[in-house]
Design a protein around this motif. Structure first.
Motif, short mmCIF file in Angstrom:
data_model
loop_
_atom_site.label_atom_id
_atom_site.label_comp_id
_atom_site.label_asym_id
_atom_site.label_seq_id
_atom_site.Cartn_x
_atom_site.Cartn_y
_atom_site.Cartn_z
N SER A 13 0.84 -1.23 0.02
CA SER A 13 0.01 0.17 -0.10
C SER A 13 0.94 1.33 -0.05
CB SER A 13 -0.85 0.02 1.19
OG SER A 13 -1.82 -1.06 1.07
N PRO A 15 0.43 5.20 0.87
CA PRO A 15 -0.51 6.28 1.38
C PRO A 15 -1.00 7.21 0.27
CG PRO A 15 1.60 6.22 2.80
CD PRO A 15 1.85 5.62 1.36
N ALA A 16 -2.35 7.51 0.32
CA ALA A 16 -3.19 8.20 -0.45
C ALA A 16 -2.44 9.52 -0.81
CB ALA A 16 -4.32 8.54 0.04
N GLN A 17 -1.79 10.23 0.47
CA GLN A 17 -1.17 11.62 -0.14
C GLN A 17 0.08 11.27 -1.14
OE1 GLN A 17 -1.83 10.36 2.83
NE2 GLN A 17 -0.31 10.80 4.37
N CYS A 135 -4.12 2.22 -1.93
CA CYS A 135 -4.49 2.37 -0.69
C CYS A 135 -5.73 2.38 -0.17
CB CYS A 135 -3.85 3.69 -0.27
SG CYS A 135 -3.94 3.97 1.65
N LEU A 137 -8.58 2.78 2.34
CA LEU A 137 -8.94 3.28 3.46
C LEU A 137 -10.43 3.31 3.99
CD1 LEU A 137 -6.97 6.59 2.83
CD2 LEU A 137 -6.34 4.75 4.17
N ASP A 139 -11.80 5.23 7.36
CA ASP A 139 -12.06 6.50 8.22
C ASP A 139 -13.60 6.89 8.39
OD1 ASP A 139 -11.06 8.49 9.95
OD2 ASP A 139 -9.98 9.54 8.25
N PRO A 172 7.46 2.18 -2.07
CA PRO A 172 6.73 1.88 -0.65
C PRO A 172 7.90 0.70 -0.25
CG PRO A 172 5.75 0.68 -2.45
CD PRO A 172 6.72 1.86 -3.22
#
Length: 189
Positions: A13, A15-17, A135, A137, A139, A172
């Motif tokens: 994965s 991170p989205a950012q 990624c 997610l 939340d 990654p």
């Protein structure tokens, strides 16, 4: 080793950012969704569906979530509010996997949820195979009824995952994985 095993051993994965343009093309998106839907699905119920967030729709989704947050927490900082606005704009493509599990005469709800989880993992693996990164997610918007409604879900639907997909801007790193001797047992031992 073969290419499929190499792919499964190297998927990570991101991170989205850390996901940037370019994202998948329209044809690649069709392929991703086709692959995602090829999961175990006892009873052929398709207890999941997709919502695709791309282009300006990503900005609109973030705006709707920010409205909910500011209504509930008027004292929220502008920086935190901006994070909400950008929630779906970090990666060039976000696919929501929407769970539609429901009571069924033969198929337990939990099996339907597992099927939707497999959809999320297929999306991640397929994105990786195409040279992108992803990624998975959830939340607060996944668990908040008002947020789900603002994103287009019907009553009784859930978010299984928001899969952010794009071109990785970092390599990654692997994370520690459990030692097999700690997680594997053999029946009868």
């Amino acid at each position: 080793m073969n290419a499929t095993l190499d792919l499964l051993l190297t998927r990570r994965s991101v991170p989205a950012q850390m996901l940037a343009a370019p994202g998948p093309s329209a044809d690649e998106l069709q392929t991703l969704l086709t692959i995602a839907s090829r999961v175990p699905d006892h009873g052929k119920l398709a207890p999941w569906r997709f919502i695709v967030f791309e282009g300006e729709a990503r900005v609109e989704a973030g705006r709707r979530l920010a409205e909910i947050v500011v209504e509930r927490r008027p004292e929220i900082s502008e920086a935190r509010l901006d994070e909400e606005r950008r929630r779906f704009s970090m990666a060039p493509l976000v696919i929501a996997v929407v769970g539609r599990a429901a009571e069924h005469v033969k198929i337990p709800v939990v099996e339907q949820i597992y099927s939707a989880g497999a959809v999320c993992l297929n999306l991640e693996i397929a994105a990786h195979a195409m040279g992108y990164a992803a990624c998975w997610l959830t939340d607060w918007p996944a668990y908040d009824a008002e947020a789900r409604a603002a994103l287009g879900l019907a009553a009784g639907e859930t978010i299984v995952g928001f899969i952010h997909i794009g071109t990785p801007t970092i390599t990654p790193l692997d994370r520690p994985r459990p030692a097999l001797e700690d997680i594997v047992s053999r029946f009868g031992d």
